[in-house]
Write a protein that holds these residues in place. Structure first.
Motif, short mmCIF file in Angstrom:
data_model
loop_
_atom_site.label_atom_id
_atom_site.label_comp_id
_atom_site.label_asym_id
_atom_site.label_seq_id
_atom_site.Cartn_x
_atom_site.Cartn_y
_atom_site.Cartn_z
N UNK A 1 0.81 -1.19 0.00
CA UNK A 1 0.00 0.00 0.00
C UNK A 1 0.86 1.26 0.00
N UNK A 2 2.04 1.17 0.61
CA UNK A 2 2.92 2.34 0.56
C UNK A 2 3.32 2.64 -0.88
N UNK A 3 3.62 1.61 -1.66
CA UNK A 3 3.99 1.81 -3.06
C UNK A 3 2.81 2.34 -3.87
N UNK A 4 1.64 1.84 -3.58
CA UNK A 4 0.44 2.33 -4.26
C UNK A 4 0.23 3.80 -3.95
N UNK B 1 -15.00 -7.66 -0.10
CA UNK B 1 -14.25 -8.56 0.77
C UNK B 1 -13.09 -7.82 1.43
N UNK B 2 -13.42 -6.68 2.01
CA UNK B 2 -12.40 -5.86 2.68
C UNK B 2 -11.79 -6.59 3.86
N UNK C 1 -11.49 -6.35 15.12
CA UNK C 1 -10.05 -6.65 14.93
C UNK C 1 -9.71 -6.71 13.44
N UNK C 2 -10.57 -7.32 12.65
CA UNK C 2 -10.32 -7.39 11.20
C UNK C 2 -10.37 -6.00 10.57
N UNK D 1 -3.63 -1.38 7.15
CA UNK D 1 -3.20 -1.65 5.78
C UNK D 1 -3.44 -0.45 4.87
N UNK D 2 -4.59 0.18 5.01
CA UNK D 2 -4.97 1.30 4.14
C UNK D 2 -4.40 2.64 4.57
N UNK D 3 -3.71 2.69 5.70
CA UNK D 3 -3.20 3.96 6.24
C UNK D 3 -2.38 4.76 5.23
#
Length: 107
Positions: free
Chosen positions: A1-4, A17-18, A26-27, A34-36
């Motif tokens: 995600x950092x590269x994205x 299906x997030x 927790x999920x 992940x999306x930060x």
């Protein structure tokens, strides 16, 4: 995600299906982590309401709508970027009431 995020796309579309268990805080916290990079870069993110959001201990709606408030409680959306228009629908007919399904169809 950092590269994205570093690639600076105009938007990110996650096709459902997030999380595995839509009712699991927790999920959802793992998804938030992940999306930060995308969120911190100010890149708009859009999603579809998928079957995993209905799974588990329920409550997936509350979690999803808290993270995607632009949906306004709807399970469908339309996003326009220049000449591209993306229509996002919830195809989980077995999880919807007839009235909710009809509302999406009318839209």
């Amino acid at each position: 995600m950092r590269a994205l995020a570093a690639a600076r796309p105009d938007a990110v579309f996650v096709l459902g299906d997030l999380v595995f268990d839509g009712g699991s805080a927790r999920h959802w916290a793992a998804l938030d982590a992940l999306m930060a990079p995308v969120r911190d870069a100010g890149i708009p993110a859009f999603t579809a309401f998928s079957n995993h959001e209905y799974w588990g201990s329920r409550g997936g709606e509350r979690h999803l709508f808290a993270r995607f408030p632009h949906l306004g409680g709807r399970r469908w959306d339309e996003v326009a970027y220049g000449s591209i228009r993306v229509v996002v629908l919830d195809s989980n007919i077995d999880e919807r009431t007839p009235a909710a399904w009809d509302a999406q169809i009318r839209w």
